[in-house]
Enzyme design. Structure first.
Site, short mmCIF file in Angstrom:
data_model
loop_
_atom_site.label_atom_id
_atom_site.label_comp_id
_atom_site.label_asym_id
_atom_site.label_seq_id
_atom_site.Cartn_x
_atom_site.Cartn_y
_atom_site.Cartn_z
CB SER A 253 -31.25 -11.64 8.24
OG SER A 253 -30.77 -12.71 9.03
CG ASP A 254 -26.79 -8.56 12.30
OD1 ASP A 254 -26.14 -9.61 12.49
OD2 ASP A 254 -26.40 -7.46 12.71
CD1 TRP A 255 -27.84 -13.80 16.82
CD2 TRP A 255 -26.49 -14.99 15.47
NE1 TRP A 255 -27.63 -15.01 17.40
CE2 TRP A 255 -26.81 -15.78 16.60
CE3 TRP A 255 -25.67 -15.56 14.49
CZ2 TRP A 255 -26.33 -17.08 16.77
CZ3 TRP A 255 -25.19 -16.84 14.67
CH2 TRP A 255 -25.52 -17.59 15.78
CD GLU A 256 -31.03 -16.26 16.95
OE1 GLU A 256 -31.34 -15.60 17.95
OE2 GLU A 256 -30.73 -17.47 16.99
CB SER A 257 -32.16 -9.27 12.23
OG SER A 257 -31.92 -9.64 10.89
#
Ligand code: BGC
Length: 700
Positions: A253-257
């Site tokens: 995932s992207d950062w905390e996405s």
């Protein structure tokens, strides 16, 4: 990188793991606090980012191998255009059209990063970008899907070259899947409302290319795409990425996405976010803790099938096998001393910087003579060691940056008077700055002004609504021009700027982007003719913001000759593929080996290029196709090939391109690649608006 054999091996490992351990593989953190140490000790975490230094990483690897689970860690990092040797920002380097050089910069970055324990690089960013307001255009390869795909492959090859045995290998992580560059209004994180066709024709090809090149992991993007954010988008992740593109590697995932699905309005709470993430096929949850906190209960409550967890854990472990992590996870703590900032790497950084520069305008003032009596260097970026590094130069040290002042000083004899004045800051005026700079300009034979954007005016969430040179600098430029007309403008920036006024009023403009640590040397080489500029734009420069989106491969419309705006010409200021040299090239004798072919046949298109100037130079020869009429309307031009050639004065070279199915095909109504009979325009030229043309007929 991840294949069936490794997946099978991973399956055997996963069989013996507890549910907590399997979920742990899916958990990634970008911080190392007590909670994360605890997970390491229990063997319930699979990867980290933002931890650095061989010593720290070794400690983590040792600790996890001491746990019951004994699965080594993936250690990720953002190595976007260099680890400690900093190369030009990716947009700049794409203008070199030099795939081998691009690959080499990535191989060096990977070599350096791996010597300190990094084994997953969150790059390349392969998002096609048609909106220069979007700050992240700096991180990619511009607007064209063909060039973007070639560069995606080169970058993956470089990052994953892995020609060592003394440490774990490295996987690239191509990002951001998908249509992240289509953020509405150029505002980062905004949703993208993009048709299935545009996704497939424009945004998907670089990802397909990266997968074909064996890219080990892919990061899904933050954005909402047509109503479904990517971190929960089952269609794009399972149907398209896995089933159609056959991607076997790991989706991060992207950062905390995953947690951000809540703010998107796509999940009620973290539990639902975890549910949607895992169902969609996000294998690793970066930093949100959503998987760590919820997957166990979701499985126990029967809401998530354990098979989904197994599948993700298998992919992650297969990747770890591919990275050789089970054989070697610790790094010799002295290794990086031998590897990092090797002299050879710095030479590559200089070559990369020189080849990234695009000469936008030159009425003959350039190259400058080294025998001048005096030169004025004016502007906030003349002697700046921070901003030339550009965005995402995370571990780059400003101390290593050669400024333009230093680069020019080292080139000129002591008899030349160098008058330096800052004039203003990047975004602010300096009291008396303009007056001082004007004096300096008045007294000098020629003026070089180094203006533009700070490194952090592009990159993530650094979007702009105005694309002019920032006001105080523009004012400085206008004032200097009043006292000396011989002004060469050198631009440092991370995106196309609007330069109509500058183009009209200045004798020369050099687009130098953020070139990394060798900026000053490369710019000095270009200014004084020790290197002949050869870069060409990979993204269109609009005349004004109101023209955006503007890109070369647009459709023709039903009224192509009608005026597009009342108040501005419809053409861009500088088109895709454009760039000048200190010599001139002439194109002639375009020939097709056949002017009519049957479906399935291949032909060769060739043209001659002559250096008609008096200097040796490199030219990027571009090959475009236009399908005049088809079952689906086609762009007015599509890049299908390019070659970079070097020509001595008077020398002629013939350049060939093959034309076959790959070049002629389009995606039909059902999204299958087909060649349709009809007429095609074949064009070989120096940029996307000029060149020689011939027609090719394709019959049944
Ligand atoms: C960016 C990614 C990056 C990640 C980890 C995110 O904010 O969008 O490109 O890889 O952070 O640093």
């Amino acid at each position: 990188m991840v294949n069936e054999k490794l997946l099978k091996q991973a399956r055997e490992i996963v069989k013996n793991m507890s549910l907590e351990e399997k979920i742990g593989q899916l958990v990634q953190y970008g911080k190392l606090k007590e909670r994360q140490w605890d997970l390491v000790k229990k063997g319930q975490i699979g990867s980290f980012l933002n931890v650095s230094g061989a010593k720290n990483i070794n400690e983590l690897q040792r600790e996890i191998l001491n746990s019951d689970c004994k699965i080594p860690l993936i250690i990720g990092d953002d190595v976007i255009h260099g680890y400690k040797t900093i190369f030009p920002i990716p947009l700049a380097l794409s203008c070199s059209f030099d795939l081998e050089l691009i690959e080499e910069t990535c191989a060096i970055s990977s070599e350096e990063a791996s010597s300190e324990g990094i084994n997953m690089i969150f790059a390349p960013m392969i998002d096609i970008a048609r909106d220069p307001r979007w700050g992240r255009v700096a991180e990619g390869a511009g607007e064209d899907p063909y060039l973007g795909s070639e560069i995606a492959k080169a970058r993956v090859r470089g990052y994953q070259r892995n020609n060592w045995n003394d440490r774990p290998f490295v996987t690239a992580c191509a990002k951001h899947y998908i249509a992240y560059g289509a953020a509405e209004g150029g505002r980062d994180y905004n949703g993208a409302d993009v048709s299935e066709r545009t996704i497939r024709e424009v945004y998907l090809p670089p990802f397909k290319a990266a997968i074909e090149e064996g890219c080990g992991s892919i990061m899904c993007s933050f954005n909402d795409l047509n109503g479904e954010p990517l971190s929960g988008n089952e269609y794009m992740l399972r149907k398209v990425l896995r089933d159609e593109l056959n991607f076997k590697g790991v989706v991060v995932s992207d950062w905390e996405s995953v947690e951000e699905l809540i703010d998107h309005g796509f999940a009620e709470d973290k539990k639902e976010a975890a549910y949607k993430g895992i169902k969609a096929g996000v294998d690793i949850d970066m930093n949100s803790g959503t998987y760590e906190e919820n997957l166990y209960n979701l499985v126990k409550e029967g809401l998530v099938d354990e098979a989904l967890i197994d599948e993700a854990a298998e992919r992650i472990i297969a990747l770890k096998l591919a990275l050789n992590l089970f054989n070697i996870s610790e790094i010799d703590e002295k290794l990086s001393e031998k590897v990092i900032r090797n002299k050879k790497y710095i030479d590559v950084a200089l070559e990369a910087a020189r080849k990234s520069i695009v000469l936008l305008k030159n009425d003959g003032i350039l190259p400058l003579s080294k025998n001048i009596k005096s030169i004025a260097l004016i502007g906030p970026l003349v002697d700046d060691k921070v901003n030339p590094l550009g965005c995402w130069a995370c571990k780059g040290d400003p101390k290593n940056v050669v400024t333009v002042l230093e680069g020019i000083k080292s080139k000129l004899s002591e008899d030349v008077v160098i008058n330096y004045s800052k004039g203003c800051e990047i975004l602010e005026e300096i009291d008396g700055g303009i007056e001082e700079a004007k004096k300096v300009a008045e007294d000098s034979e020629v003026v070089v002004m180094v203006l533009g954007e700070a490194g952090n005016m592009s990159g993530e969430n650094n979007n702009r609504a105005y694309l002019d040179i920032p006001k105080p600098q523009k004012r400085l430029l206008e004032e200097i021009l009043k006292v000396n007309k011989r002004v060469v403008l050198v631009l440092m920036n991370g995106r196309p700027l609007t330069l109509e006024w500058e183009d009209k009023n200045l004798p020369a403009i050099v687009e130098a982007w953020h070139l990394g640590e060798q900026s000053g040397n490369a710019i000095a080489d270009i200014l004084f003719g020790d290197f002949n500029p050869s870069g060409k734009l990979t993204i269109t420069f609009p005349r004004c913001v109101g023209q955006i989106p503007i890109y070369y491969n647009h459709k023709n419309t039903g009224r192509p000759t009608f005026k597009k705006y009342l108040d501005v010409e419809e053409t861009p200021l500088y088109p895709f593929g454009y760039g000048l040299s200190y010599t001139k090239f002439e194109y002639f004798d375009l020939e097709l080996s056949k002017e009519e072919i049957k479906l399935g046949e291949k032909i060769i298109a060739k043209a001659k290029i002559k250096n008609v100037g008096d200097r040796e130079g490199e030219e990027i020869v571009q090959f475009y196709i236009r399908d005049i009429s088809a079952s689906i309307t086609r762009p007015v031009k599509e890049l299908k090939g390019f070659k970079k050639i070097s020509l001595k004065p008077g020398e002629v070279k013939e350049v060939e391109f093959e034309i076959g199915e790959k070049e002629l095909a389009l995606l039909d109504k059902d999204y299958n690649f087909v060649v349709e009979p009809g007429t095609f325009k074949i064009c070989i030229g120096p940029n996307s608006v000029e060149g020689l043309e011939k027609e090719l007929k394709v019959v049944k």
